[in-house]
Design an enzyme around this catalytic site. Structure first.
Site, PDB file in Angstrom:
ATOM      1  N   SER A  54       4.372  -7.071 -35.258  1.00 48.18           N
ATOM      2  CA  SER A  54       3.233  -7.169 -36.154  1.00 48.18           C
ATOM      3  C   SER A  54       2.834  -5.834 -36.791  1.00 48.18           C
ATOM      4  O   SER A  54       1.989  -5.791 -37.695  1.00 48.18           O
ATOM      5  CB  SER A  54       2.018  -7.733 -35.395  1.00 48.18           C
ATOM      6  N   SER A  67       5.762  -5.780 -30.970  1.00 44.98           N
ATOM      7  CA  SER A  67       5.169  -5.464 -32.266  1.00 44.98           C
ATOM      8  C   SER A  67       5.232  -3.994 -32.649  1.00 44.98           C
ATOM      9  O   SER A  67       4.995  -3.654 -33.806  1.00 44.98           O
ATOM     10  CB  SER A  67       3.717  -5.934 -32.300  1.00 44.98           C
ATOM     11  N   LYS A 107      -3.455   0.598 -38.535  1.00 42.11           N
ATOM     12  CA  LYS A 107      -3.149  -0.833 -38.490  1.00 42.11           C
ATOM     13  C   LYS A 107      -4.414  -1.663 -38.665  1.00 42.11           C
ATOM     14  O   LYS A 107      -5.470  -1.355 -38.097  1.00 42.11           O
ATOM     15  CB  LYS A 107      -2.465  -1.165 -37.154  1.00 42.11           C
TER      16      LYS A 107
END
Length: 485
Positions: free
Chosen positions: A159, A183, A84
């Protein structure tokens, strides 16, 4: 579909490791197939936004040499992974989804990335995230929008939307995510993969500005529950820089759930508006499957209304502290969502802060009372199906206006406030072919219970094996003409 019939890049990480261990496959070959898949699918979904395949090839070759030399293989030995873009990766661009850091190249790995490398992962790229992880729809001014492999006109969530989309499309064997307001869980539900928010302290994080934060945590994502458990074993465990960290990592394999467990079935998580299409999948596929597994299900609705105000205040203060200086200096470069969070936080008072802490304590106490009667709570992960990727958030649910981008995410962030552990496991598909996840929740430090229940559910309903539309289209036409939103 048996796993043996799934293409190599979408097999479980555990199956890929078995192929590596048997010599059927080398780490270089698996990376080559992942690179081919990246070229095929990523232009459509925009999940992996920075790559360094040259460095990854060197790491894969080193992994093959290590395996050939004979020492016991490391837990993730040879698996291609994209990280990420909120995590620092030494020598690889890390933008945090912000135009202010569009060319930033860290000199050191974050703790999570260091643990991935130590476990043998072959890191080749970064997965997309909204600006500084703000929001459950993945778009930013640096790389644009990540879309859903099951319908590239729809959101992949966020996210950790890039991570979830990459997993679903076979661009990463496992993936890290982070979760403050959902997220990890929201994009897992949207993309038909597994996302696990563990107990606070289970996965330590460094570097951080607040080592005592109890809202946000990193956690594992995978195509299967077993893959998520494997990754959790590699990234969990104590670190002296993390004062809340549990000292020991969790085991890599989920235990077998002892049936019957007492499972509370919540359709609205305390009165939220949930789209009928979501409820239809959960009631039609999730509830009867848990009953067939021998569990005793009871309708319940937890008392979580006070979580709403508490989360908004605690999150707002977090944003004001972390990004207030950016708003003062670079307002025009920041997203509307980030700006709104910071401005809300800057208006709060010390009285608001202490009231939020007391509200959170009352919410936690009520959850403990509920769990004196149940072992696991089952609920929606999200209130809506994956929505149009050209929008920023759902403006209404069942005709009820959503005043801001946080409101529609309450099915995830109400659980954040409780401090309980939660996992999103694939449950089924809507009549329009969109994924729906089931959220399973247990008290802190009971990850083993959740993993066991989720793994049994997955074995009974292996819907993760359903081929995403983006891959089915690519295999039938050998080229994609889908529009990237």
């Amino acid at each position: 579909m048996p796993e043996s019939e799934i293409d190599l890049c979408r097999r479980s990480a555990i199956d890929q490791l078995a192929a590596l261990a048997s010599g059927e496959l080398s780490a270089r070959e698996l990376l080559h197939e992942t690179r081919r898949r990246h070229a095929e699918a990523n232009p459509v979904i925009n999940a992996v936004v920075t790559t360094d395949f040259a460095a990854a090839e060197r790491a894969a070759d080193a992994s093959d040499r290590r395996r050939a030399a004979g020492p016991p293989a490391r837990p993730l030995e040879g698996l291609p992974v994209a990280v990420k873009d909120l995590e620092d990766t030494a020598g690889m661009r890390s933008t945090y989804g912000s135009t202010l850091h569009a060319e930033h190249v860290p000199q050191a790995d974050s703790l999570l990335v260091a643990r991935l490398r130590a476990a043998g992962a072959v890191i080749y790229g970064k997965t997309n995230t909204p600006e500084f992880g703000t929001g459950s729809h993945t778009y930013n001014g640096v790389f644009g929008t990540t879309t859903n492999p099951y319908d590239p006109t729809r959101s992949a969530g966020g996210s950790s939307g890039g991570a979830a989309a990459a997993l679903a499309a076979g661009l990463s064997s496992v993936a890290d995510g982070s979760d403050m307001g959902g997220s990890l869980r929201n994009p897992a539900s949207f993309c038909n993969v597994v996302g696990f928010r563990p107990s606070m302290g289970r996965v330590p994080n460094w570097p951080v500005t607040d080592a005592w934060d109890t809202l946000a945590t990193n956690g594992p994502m995978g195509r299967t529950v077993g893959d998520a458990a494997l990754l959790l074993s590699a990234i969990s465990g104590g670190d002296d820089r993390a004062p809340l960290a549990f000292p020991e990592p969790l085991a890599a394999a989920p235990e077998t759930a002892a049936a019957p467990l007492r499972i509370g079935w919540s359709r609205t998580l305390g009165g939220l508006d949930i789209e009928p299409e979501v409820t239809a999948v959960l009631d039609g596929d999730g509830l009867p499957e848990l009953q067939r597994l021998g569990h005793a299900l009871t309708d319940v609705e937890p008392e979580l209304a006070e979580a709403d105000a508490a989360f908004r205040v605690l999150r707002g203060l977090n944003y004001a502290r972390s990004f207030g200086h950016l708003l003062a200096e670079h307002r025009d470069a920041l997203s509307p969502e980030l700006t709104a969070n910071v401005e809300f936080g800057e208006r709060l008072t010390i009285a608001d802060y202490f009231e939020a802490r007391e509200q959170r304590t009352r919410v936690y106490r009520r959850m403990l009372e509920l769990f004196s009667r149940i072992d696991v709570l089952a609920a929606p992960v999200t209130a809506v199906l994956p929505f149009d990727a050209r929008t920023t958030w759902p403006r209404e649910i069942n005709g009820i206006a959503q005043p801001d981008y946080l409101e529609w995410m309450r099915a995830s962030w109400r659980i954040t406030v409780t401090g309980f552990a939660a996992i999103s496991v694939p449950c089924g598909f809507s009549d329009t072919g969109l994924p729906v996840g089931l959220q399973l929740i247990a008290p802190p430090r009971h990850e083993d219970r959740l993993l066991a229940v989720a793994a049994a559910f997955e074995r009974a309903r292996p819907v993760w094996r359903e081929t995403p539309r983006v891959l089915a289209a690519a295999s039938s036409t050998h080229t994609s003409n889908m529009e990237v939103v």
